[in-house]
Design an enzyme around this catalytic site. Structure first.
Site, PDB file in Angstrom:
ATOM      1  N   SER A  52      44.516  33.479  40.026  1.00 46.01           N
ATOM      2  CA  SER A  52      43.570  32.531  40.623  1.00 46.01           C
ATOM      3  C   SER A  52      44.169  31.131  40.778  1.00 46.01           C
ATOM      4  CB  SER A  52      42.285  32.490  39.806  1.00 46.01           C
ATOM      5  OG  SER A  52      42.572  32.335  38.439  1.00 46.01           O
ATOM      6  N   CYS A  86      38.670  40.963  39.875  1.00 43.77           N
ATOM      7  CA  CYS A  86      39.557  40.280  38.930  1.00 43.77           C
ATOM      8  C   CYS A  86      39.763  38.809  39.333  1.00 43.77           C
ATOM      9  CB  CYS A  86      40.851  41.067  38.794  1.00 43.77           C
ATOM     10  SG  CYS A  86      41.624  40.781  37.201  1.00 43.77           S
ATOM     11  N   HIS A 188      40.090  46.451  38.597  1.00 43.84           N
ATOM     12  CA  HIS A 188      40.751  46.725  39.885  1.00 43.84           C
ATOM     13  C   HIS A 188      40.318  48.087  40.437  1.00 43.84           C
ATOM     14  CE1 HIS A 188      43.983  43.599  40.098  1.00 43.84           C
ATOM     15  NE2 HIS A 188      43.618  43.461  38.832  1.00 43.84           N
ATOM     16  N   GLU A 190      40.703  49.356  43.282  1.00 41.98           N
ATOM     17  CA  GLU A 190      41.689  49.914  44.223  1.00 41.98           C
ATOM     18  C   GLU A 190      42.786  50.689  43.501  1.00 41.98           C
ATOM     19  OE1 GLU A 190      41.704  46.921  43.055  1.00 41.98           O
ATOM     20  OE2 GLU A 190      43.742  46.106  42.961  1.00 41.98           O
TER      21      GLU A 190
HETATM   22  N1  GLN Z   1      44.596  36.602  34.975  1.00 37.71           N
HETATM   23  C1  GLN Z   1      44.484  36.456  36.386  1.00 37.71           C
HETATM   24  C2  GLN Z   1      43.866  35.104  36.748  1.00 37.71           C
HETATM   25  O1  GLN Z   1      43.495  34.371  35.920  1.00 37.71           O
HETATM   26  C3  GLN Z   1      43.686  37.576  37.003  1.00 37.71           C
HETATM   27  C4  GLN Z   1      44.440  38.869  36.846  1.00 37.71           C
HETATM   28  C5  GLN Z   1      44.168  39.863  37.920  1.00 37.71           C
HETATM   29  O2  GLN Z   1      43.660  39.556  38.990  1.00 37.71           O
HETATM   30  N2  GLN Z   1      44.590  41.087  37.652  1.00 37.71           N
HETATM   31  O3  GLN Z   1      43.743  34.773  37.879  1.00 37.71           O
END
Ligand code: GLN
Length: 206
Positions: A52, A86, A188, A190
Site C-alpha cells: 500500500s 489485501c 488473496h 486470486e
Molecule cells: N503488507 C502489505 C501492505 O501493507 C499488504 C500485503 C499484500 O497485499 N499481500 O500494503
C-alpha cells in the site's frame, strides 16, 4: 449508446496479473488500469494486493497530496462495484493508522497493516463463505491465502461480515466484508487453486 461490461484491475504494481487471469477464465472482459482514461472505460474494479505504501507513491503528487488518479478512484468506488484485496483493502479503508499510506477512505473500516505479526506473516485458512451473502449453502470451504495481511480492527454499523477467522484470543475476526458496492478482503482470492467463487460472486454484482 452500448454499455460495456468491463472489469478493471488496478495495475500500478502488485498482484494484478492473477486477477486478470481469473476474470478471463470466467469469461469476463478484464482490463489493466494504469491511467484515468483506463479507469473511465470500466464498469467495476479490483484493487489487488501489493504494497500500500508503493500504491500511494503512484497516487500522490510530489508534495504528498492525492493526485488525479486517486481522486478518480475515490469517485469510482463511491458508485461502482469495487473489490479490494489485501493492500487493496488497505487502500479502500477509512483508516489504516499509517501516514505513509493515503487511503481512498471509502469503506468504513479501520485496518492495521501487517496486523498478524512477523511470525505468521503468511498462512492459509479454510473459510466458510456466509450463505446469507448469497453463497451456496453446504459448499466446500474457501482456501484463503493470507500474505502479510492486514487485520480489520473495527467496522462501521452497516458493514456486513461475509467471512471470519478465529483471531488470537479465539474471538471471530472479519476477513471479508461488504458495504454498499464495496467488497474488502484481507486475503488473496486470486491465489485459491481452481476456486473462483469470490470473483464470480463479485462479477454477479454481489
Ligand atoms: N503488507 C502489505 C501492505 O501493507 C499488504 C500485503 C499484500 O497485499 N499481500 O500494503
Amino acid at each position: 449508446m452500448v454499455t460495456s461490461r468491463i472489469t478493471g484491475v488496478l495495475a500500478l504494481q502488485g498482484g494484478y496479473a492473477r486477477h486478470i487471469d481469473v476474470l478471463r477464465k470466467l469469461g469476463a472482459e478484464a482490463r489493466e488500469v494504469r491511467t484515468r482514461q483506463d479507469l473511465a472505460d470500466c464498469d467495476s474494479l479490483i484493487i489487488p494486493g501489493g504494497e500500500s505504501t508503493v500504491f500511494t507513491k503512484f497516487l500522490t503528487n510530489a508534495d504528498g497530496t492525492p493526485n488525479d488518479l486517486h481522486s478518480d478512484l475515490r469517485s469510482f468506488a463511491l458508485t461502482r462495484p469495487v473489490m479490494g484485496t489485501c493492500a487493496g483493502l488497505i487502500l479502500l479503508s477509512e483508516n489504516c493508522g499509517d501516514n505513509r499510506v493515503a487511503p481512498l477512505g471509502v469503506l468504513p473500516v479501520t485496518v492495521a497493516r501487517n496486523g498478524w505479526g512477523r511470525q505468521t506473516e503468511s498462512f492459509i485458512e479454510k473459510l466458510d463463505l456466509n450463505p446469507e451473502a448469497g453463497f451456496k449453502k453446504n459448499t466446500a470451504p474457501f482456501e484463503a491465502v493470507f500474505i502479510r495481511a492486514p487485520r480489520i480492527l473495527s467496522i462501521g454499523p452497516e458493514v456486513r461480515i461475509l467471512a471470519s477467522v478465529s483471531g488470537r484470543n479465539g474471538a471471530a475476526e472479519p476477513v471479508m466484508v461488504a458495504w454498499k458496492n464495496i467488497l474488502g478482503l484481507t486475503f488473496h482470492p486470486e491465489l485459491a487453486v481452481d476456486d473462483a467463487r469470490i470473483h464470480e460472486w463479485f462479477l454477479s454484482g454481489f
